[in-house]
Design a protein around this motif. Structure first.
Motif, mmCIF file in Angstrom:
data_model
loop_
_atom_site.group_PDB
_atom_site.id
_atom_site.type_symbol
_atom_site.label_atom_id
_atom_site.label_comp_id
_atom_site.label_asym_id
_atom_site.label_seq_id
_atom_site.Cartn_x
_atom_site.Cartn_y
_atom_site.Cartn_z
ATOM 1 N N ARG A 1 0.831 -1.197 0.000
ATOM 2 C CA ARG A 1 0.000 0.000 0.000
ATOM 3 C C ARG A 1 0.868 1.251 0.000
ATOM 4 N NH1 ARG A 1 -1.264 3.319 4.027
ATOM 5 N NH2 ARG A 1 -3.143 4.641 3.848
ATOM 6 N N GLU A 2 1.905 1.250 0.834
ATOM 7 C CA GLU A 2 2.768 2.423 0.964
ATOM 8 C C GLU A 2 3.511 2.704 -0.343
ATOM 9 O OE1 GLU A 2 2.605 -0.124 3.062
ATOM 10 O OE2 GLU A 2 1.481 0.922 4.661
ATOM 11 N N GLU A 3 3.968 1.636 -1.006
ATOM 12 C CA GLU A 3 4.678 1.801 -2.280
ATOM 13 C C GLU A 3 3.768 2.396 -3.341
ATOM 14 O OE1 GLU A 3 7.043 -0.981 -5.563
ATOM 15 O OE2 GLU A 3 5.799 -1.894 -4.006
ATOM 16 N N ALA A 4 2.551 1.864 -3.423
ATOM 17 C CA ALA A 4 1.607 2.370 -4.427
ATOM 18 C C ALA A 4 1.271 3.834 -4.182
ATOM 19 C CB ALA A 4 0.338 1.520 -4.414
ATOM 20 N N LEU A 5 1.017 4.191 -2.927
ATOM 21 C CA LEU A 5 0.697 5.583 -2.610
ATOM 22 C C LEU A 5 1.869 6.497 -2.936
ATOM 23 C CD1 LEU A 5 -1.198 5.126 0.778
ATOM 24 C CD2 LEU A 5 -2.187 5.852 -1.405
ATOM 25 N N SER A 6 3.076 6.055 -2.612
ATOM 26 C CA SER A 6 4.257 6.859 -2.897
ATOM 27 C C SER A 6 4.435 7.053 -4.397
ATOM 28 C CB SER A 6 5.499 6.192 -2.301
ATOM 29 O OG SER A 6 6.667 6.901 -2.644
ATOM 30 N N ASP A 7 4.268 5.975 -5.163
ATOM 31 C CA ASP A 7 4.457 6.057 -6.607
ATOM 32 C C ASP A 7 3.444 6.996 -7.258
ATOM 33 O OD1 ASP A 7 6.612 4.364 -6.615
ATOM 34 O OD2 ASP A 7 5.469 2.571 -7.166
ATOM 35 N N MET A 8 2.180 6.870 -6.875
ATOM 36 C CA MET A 8 1.157 7.670 -7.551
ATOM 37 C C MET A 8 1.149 9.131 -7.100
ATOM 38 S SD MET A 8 -2.446 6.478 -5.786
ATOM 39 C CE MET A 8 -2.077 4.737 -5.764
ATOM 40 N N ARG A 9 1.910 9.437 -6.062
ATOM 41 C CA ARG A 9 2.011 10.821 -5.593
ATOM 42 C C ARG A 9 3.352 11.457 -5.926
ATOM 43 N NH1 ARG A 9 -0.561 9.482 0.428
ATOM 44 N NH2 ARG A 9 -2.753 9.388 -0.236
ATOM 45 N N ASP A 10 4.195 10.705 -6.607
ATOM 46 C CA ASP A 10 5.525 11.193 -6.955
ATOM 47 C C ASP A 10 5.421 12.115 -8.174
ATOM 48 O OD1 ASP A 10 8.121 11.483 -8.070
ATOM 49 O OD2 ASP A 10 8.762 9.579 -7.215
ATOM 50 N N PRO A 11 5.723 13.413 -8.020
ATOM 51 C CA PRO A 11 5.574 14.354 -9.143
ATOM 52 C C PRO A 11 6.366 13.936 -10.383
ATOM 53 C CG PRO A 11 5.917 15.540 -7.094
ATOM 54 C CD PRO A 11 6.170 14.098 -6.792
ATOM 55 N N ARG A 12 7.556 13.388 -10.175
ATOM 56 C CA ARG A 12 8.368 12.985 -11.325
ATOM 57 C C ARG A 12 7.697 11.840 -12.081
ATOM 58 N NH1 ARG A 12 12.019 9.064 -12.373
ATOM 59 N NH2 ARG A 12 13.590 9.508 -13.985
ATOM 60 N N GLU A 13 7.214 10.842 -11.357
ATOM 61 C CA GLU A 13 6.557 9.711 -12.018
ATOM 62 C C GLU A 13 5.264 10.144 -12.704
ATOM 63 O OE1 GLU A 13 8.026 7.096 -12.540
ATOM 64 O OE2 GLU A 13 9.491 6.791 -10.957
ATOM 65 N N LEU A 14 4.531 11.032 -12.063
ATOM 66 C CA LEU A 14 3.307 11.556 -12.674
ATOM 67 C C LEU A 14 3.615 12.313 -13.958
ATOM 68 C CD1 LEU A 14 1.505 12.789 -9.447
ATOM 69 C CD2 LEU A 14 0.722 10.923 -10.923
ATOM 70 N N ASP A 15 4.703 13.076 -13.953
ATOM 71 C CA ASP A 15 5.101 13.822 -15.151
ATOM 72 C C ASP A 15 5.477 12.873 -16.286
ATOM 73 O OD1 ASP A 15 4.659 16.272 -14.015
ATOM 74 O OD2 ASP A 15 6.770 16.683 -13.545
ATOM 75 N N ILE A 16 6.149 11.770 -15.950
ATOM 76 C CA ILE A 16 6.513 10.798 -16.982
ATOM 77 C C ILE A 16 5.258 10.209 -17.625
ATOM 78 C CG2 ILE A 16 7.555 8.533 -17.389
ATOM 79 C CD1 ILE A 16 9.614 9.261 -15.207
#
Length: 216
Positions: A150-165
């Motif tokens: 759960r923590e990994e998924a939340l971190s990934d989907m809130r990461d501005p860099r990953e969202l920008d990609i």
């Protein structure tokens, strides 16, 4: 001798035809000979890049745009879904949402080997379970069944860099000429657009497996 095919699949979570197309693709894959392995890579696309953060009511949008009862518009997708064993009722999930976060965790599921399954699960949660896939907790809960904590998924989907990609990839897909989804590229050789009938997917695989690649 075993054979491997690569399918590049462009979809959006909130696209009903993408749900249908993905189911039909999977049925065609399941019908292939045992010596054929298919690798499906999901790519992001925005059905409506202007969707506001809070989403909007699709029925209201369709009424304003076409002056028709949205149920009459939805009926074709619902009928096609039923042909493939999908119990789809679009009136039960009339609201559309931004999909950047969903695309991000799907993209980051590729190294886990769960990407296509996660993409299908999010679409099913949205269309069949009528869940709110703009909610971080909903997405994280789904992702835990596909190799994420759960923590990994939340971190990934809130990461501005990953969202920008993810955003850049979705925009680039449109710039490259993909105008509608689902969109399928078979072995980087030929493309097919739309949730075609199941027999068309079978013919596409037959072509990919048996037609020689063009010489360069």
């Amino acid at each position: 001798m075993s054979r491997t095919l690569k399918i590049d699949l462009f979809t959006d979570i909130v696209c009903p035809w993408c749900l249908i197309g993905s189911v039909r693709l999977d049925k065609a894959i399941a019908a292939l000979p045992a010596d054929v392995t298919v690798e499906v890579e999901n790519h992001p696309f925005y059905l409506d890049p202007d969707t506001p953060p809070e989403g909007y009511d699709v029925g209201d949008m369709l009424r304003a745009k076409y002056g028709r009862d949205p149920k009459a518009i939805w009926s074709r997708a619902e009928s096609e879904a039923k042909k493939s064993g999908i119990d789809l009722d679009l009136s039960k999930q009339p609201r559309t949402f931004p999909t950047q976060k969903g695309h991000t965790i799907v993209r980051l599921a590729k190294p886990k080997g769960t990407q296509h399954g996660l993409a299908n699960a999010i679409a099913a949660a949205y269309f069949l379970d009528h869940r709110q896939v703009n909610d971080d907790e909903v997405l994280a809960e789904i992702a835990t069944g596909f190799g994420f904590t759960r923590e990994e998924a939340l971190s990934d989907m809130r990461d501005p860099r990953e969202l920008d990609i993810s955003h850049g990839l979705a925009v680039e897909a449109a710039r490259q000429g993909i105008q509608g989804v689902p969109f399928f590229i078979f072995d980087q050789r030929f493309a097919m657009s739309g949730a075609q009938p199941e027999e068309v997917f079978a013919m596409a695989f037959d072509r990919a497996l048996n037609e020689p690649a063009a010489s360069t």
